[in-house]
Write a protein that holds these residues in place. Structure first.
Motif, PDB file in Angstrom:
ATOM      1  N   UNK A  45     -38.888 -22.787   0.945  1.00 46.01           N
ATOM      2  CA  UNK A  45     -38.051 -23.029   2.217  1.00 46.01           C
ATOM      3  C   UNK A  45     -36.462 -22.525   1.492  1.00 46.01           C
TER       4      UNK A  45
ATOM      5  N   UNK B  37     -31.866 -11.511  13.576  1.00 44.38           N
ATOM      6  CA  UNK B  37     -32.157 -10.843  14.948  1.00 44.38           C
ATOM      7  C   UNK B  37     -30.846 -10.749  15.771  1.00 44.38           C
TER       8      UNK B  37
ATOM      9  N   UNK C  49     -37.806 -12.927  20.932  1.00 47.35           N
ATOM     10  CA  UNK C  49     -37.274 -11.972  19.941  1.00 47.35           C
ATOM     11  C   UNK C  49     -37.907 -10.574  20.032  1.00 47.35           C
TER      12      UNK C  49
ATOM     13  N   UNK D   1     -34.308 -29.888  14.710  1.00 43.44           N
ATOM     14  CA  UNK D   1     -35.194 -28.844  15.326  1.00 43.44           C
ATOM     15  C   UNK D   1     -36.157 -28.973  14.121  1.00 43.44           C
ATOM     16  N   UNK D   4     -41.465 -24.693  10.285  1.00 45.99           N
ATOM     17  CA  UNK D   4     -42.765 -24.742   9.666  1.00 45.99           C
ATOM     18  C   UNK D   4     -42.343 -24.807   8.219  1.00 45.99           C
ATOM     19  N   UNK D   5     -43.240 -25.272   7.411  1.00 43.68           N
ATOM     20  CA  UNK D   5     -42.845 -25.428   5.960  1.00 43.68           C
ATOM     21  C   UNK D   5     -43.946 -24.769   5.124  1.00 43.68           C
ATOM     22  N   UNK D   6     -43.715 -24.465   3.754  1.00 43.27           N
ATOM     23  CA  UNK D   6     -44.527 -23.806   2.982  1.00 43.27           C
ATOM     24  C   UNK D   6     -45.846 -24.640   2.931  1.00 43.27           C
ATOM     25  N   UNK D   7     -45.544 -25.736   2.577  1.00 46.70           N
ATOM     26  CA  UNK D   7     -46.874 -26.619   2.634  1.00 46.70           C
ATOM     27  C   UNK D   7     -47.800 -26.544   3.858  1.00 46.70           C
ATOM     28  N   UNK D  33     -42.731 -17.603  10.116  1.00 52.57           N
ATOM     29  CA  UNK D  33     -41.807 -18.400  11.006  1.00 52.57           C
ATOM     30  C   UNK D  33     -41.333 -18.160  12.297  1.00 52.57           C
ATOM     31  N   UNK D  35     -38.962 -16.775  13.474  1.00 53.55           N
ATOM     32  CA  UNK D  35     -38.245 -15.562  13.516  1.00 53.55           C
ATOM     33  C   UNK D  35     -39.007 -14.407  13.255  1.00 53.55           C
ATOM     34  N   UNK D  36     -40.297 -14.667  12.978  1.00 51.04           N
ATOM     35  CA  UNK D  36     -41.197 -13.425  12.613  1.00 51.04           C
ATOM     36  C   UNK D  36     -41.320 -13.180  11.182  1.00 51.04           C
ATOM     37  N   UNK D  66     -43.986 -15.922  21.692  1.00 52.46           N
ATOM     38  CA  UNK D  66     -44.414 -17.176  21.770  1.00 52.46           C
ATOM     39  C   UNK D  66     -45.847 -17.454  22.950  1.00 52.46           C
ATOM     40  N   UNK D 107     -41.805 -27.003  20.716  1.00 52.00           N
ATOM     41  CA  UNK D 107     -41.076 -25.612  20.229  1.00 52.00           C
ATOM     42  C   UNK D 107     -42.199 -24.747  19.519  1.00 52.00           C
TER      43      UNK D 107
END
Lengths: 131, 131, 131, 131
Positions: A45, B37, C49, D1, D4-7, D33, D35-36, D66, D107
């Protein structure tokens, strides 16, 4: 012939992530096989987004030349034997943080690439991946 | 978590364009979000066409590393820690004119990139975008 | 010779953004000059995006061929005169949403490209940019 | 908001890998994530090397629009609204195996991309990542 498994890549990454967490730096860690192809990748993160690509390129560079990325950087400087070699292969990285993974039989079976902190920090985490 | 709005991007660009007009230099101004972006872009009449891409890459570079592009340039010189890092990420820009946009809570929520004049002029205009 | 000014690009974009807001669709709007070079760009909050690049390519495609992108799409289908022309020029877009901007003297002075909704919606917003 | 976490990425990947092992197909699984940008990646032993890039592009495509990659493929066929959209954004993938990750608040916070088997198999594994 020995080969890098996904399990080994995960274990090496976990070791690197633990070191990075201990150091308090958000890292990207990439592991590639002997062909330089991505095997595993993890981004912590808040790690720099620009370091995703750098970590992967460090690993690929180390696998492509079977040596630490920093060793290439010593030769790629102005006047050096490999001046501007970074523009080849779609973009190489020649500063520290990429290290080959060597099997017990001495063969290079892949590489790790770490990016997200100072180069000295990246190198420490890459070394932690190889323990 | 705060995010950069189109309205804020327009306002920051307007501030930069006013500064550029005052200086008499035709600039390209790009604003990107935290993911790098594109959010907004403006090119003044007669600005260098080659600076369109440079402005956008400056903004992306500043967002990707959460620091001014010039700070990267200090490290990417021959002999530096990040020598030739510019070849990564499809092309980074490491000279002045790209600055991160930081929210009140300290998080980097995007970046501006300015190109069209001397680098010192680009930097002045980028700073004007952040006021 | 007439040329598209930044002011005109801003005004045309504002007209498109107003139409998009009225329709309740988050759009990306790009304006390029007669050479296909980016002049102005705006992305509404929550717009896809992936549509940033599509909007810019639609505008460039319309400027490069001085016709609506949809007109090219009629020719680029399998068996058509321009089959797969989309792979040229680094990537063209041949579906609706890109329209040339024509000056009073009949010359094409630039183009707008809109992406973010259904193609029919993109086209309506692109037309709103040209009023 | 939410983000997505790495876990979470690791957990979703583990679920997909388990499903793939059960099916006896060697898969590549990428998680990006909102943002891609790549967050996590795993390649199973003997998976097609060409599927590394496809898995990553599937995830990016699903995040950029999305929606599932297969939904784009329905529109990008000859005669379709988005014919040849695949040439945009540096290369999109419009067949099945990429799915957005949706948070409890509705989201899109990222996406998974799976490649290595038949498209129908890729889709089953991608769905297993989302359980």
């Amino acid at each position: 012939m020995s080969a890098l498994t996904l399990q080994e890549a995960e274990d090496r990454t976990a070791a690197g992530l633990a070191k990075a967490a201990e150091m308090g730096v958000a890292m990207n860690i990439a592991v590639v096989d002997a062909g330089g192809h991505l095997l595993h990748f993890s981004r912590m993160e808040d790690a720099w987004l620009g370091s995703i690509d750098i970590a992967i390129r460090k690993a690929r560079t180390a696998a492509f030349f079977k040596m630490p990325t920093a060793a290439i950087g010593e030769l790629s400087q102005p006047g050096g034997d490999l001046y501007n070699v970074e523009v080849t292969n779609g973009g190489l990285v020649s500063f520290g943080g990429g290290l080959p993974v060597v099997a017990a039989d001495g063969r290079v079976i892949g590489a790790v690439g770490v990016s997200g902190g100072q180069v000295s920090e990246d190198t420490v985490v890459a070394e932690a991946c190889l323990v």
